[in-house]
Enzyme design. Sequence first.
Site, short mmCIF file in Angstrom:
data_model
loop_
_atom_site.label_atom_id
_atom_site.label_comp_id
_atom_site.label_asym_id
_atom_site.label_seq_id
_atom_site.Cartn_x
_atom_site.Cartn_y
_atom_site.Cartn_z
N SER B 9 0.66 -1.19 -0.02
CA SER B 9 -0.08 -0.13 0.01
C SER B 9 1.01 1.17 -0.10
CB SER B 9 -1.14 -0.01 1.36
OG SER B 9 -1.67 1.30 1.26
N HIS B 10 0.30 2.46 -0.49
CA HIS B 10 1.01 3.51 -0.17
C HIS B 10 1.39 4.06 1.14
CE1 HIS B 10 0.08 3.89 -4.47
NE2 HIS B 10 0.71 4.99 -4.48
N SER B 11 0.29 3.60 1.95
CA SER B 11 0.03 3.95 3.25
C SER B 11 0.49 2.88 4.30
CB SER B 11 -1.19 4.57 3.64
OG SER B 11 -1.54 4.57 4.95
#
Lengths: 227, 143
Positions: B9-11
């Site tokens: 994930s980006h986060s």
Amino acid sequence: MGRASAHPGAALGCLTVADTVDGAALTAWVQEFARLVHEQRDALTELDAAIGDADHGTNLDRGLAAAVSALDTEAPADPAAVLKAVATTLIRTVGGASGPLYGTFFLRASSALGEGDGAALAVAMRAGLEGVAARGKAEPGDKTMLDALGPACDALDEALTANRPLDEALRAAAEGAARGRDATVPMVARKGRASYLGERSAGHQDPGATSATMLMEAAATALAGRG
Amino acid sequence: MPVGLVVVSHSRALADAAVVLARGMLPGRELAVEVAAGDVDGGLGTDATAIAEAVTAADSGDGVVVLMDLGSAVLSAETALELLDDDVRERVVLSPAPLVEGLIGAAVTAAAGAARTQVAAEALRGLAPKQAHLSGGPAVGGG
């Protein structure tokens, strides 16, 4: 391995494209690319703010600064290792889509780089271009970095086939990239975040094609006088 | 050993929370779930080298199914495959499933001991229960 201050072609006073693209030359290319991106960082981010997520300039600047620093520290021995080190550093540090895209460009270029002359560089750049196309599943006209890299590689191949010296061929490649970059303005984006905008992405210059033009301009500047 | 899972994930916060949610479906069961999320500075971003390391850590020989969010997460996951050894790469499936629904489907199937093709198929089917449920309700427009 020393810097390419002299080479057989120059010593003989004839313009050849042989034996000119060594590790030092490729390092100089990456350093010049990093310098251009750093200088234009805010402009790149501004272009990206119009149709993307406003991070292209800062992401690529961070990645290329790390790549330059990695080349300083590691000083890879052979030309392919220079490109490989740049690839892995960009993949690790850029964060956005330009990380895997430029990372794949340098990774595939590294694998394809043969004996270090101009023709080998052209083959490596073409392999990098094809890697970017495969990774992004993009085609010409999608308003991506491919729209600059494609015309650049075509111009480079054409000039080398016509036996023009490497610095002229790279200048032609940079001009091809710039024309391709300018042509992205009216295009409708079909990849990445910009594609959500549909028709509203038209009228903006693509940030990826803009940085890809810097990559080719850097090659023309850094490798000038080497062939 | 069960198939391993990797969440990209980006986060980091999003990935960790998705894993907590999925593990909640697996009381008392062991499952290797690795996270590769965020950029090197802890901000939003993805890193193919971190994904390659996560795949290696999650793989016990029966392979790995990788779930991801979108955009550069997909490009980085594909790039990670290029960084892996050939024998490991052959055991990795990149799932086009939606992250949360896909992860839960994959986690339940993997913890039950299914092979990676089944785990990947269940991930891909992750949206089906929600779609079936909501499309059976009162019409809310659309076609």
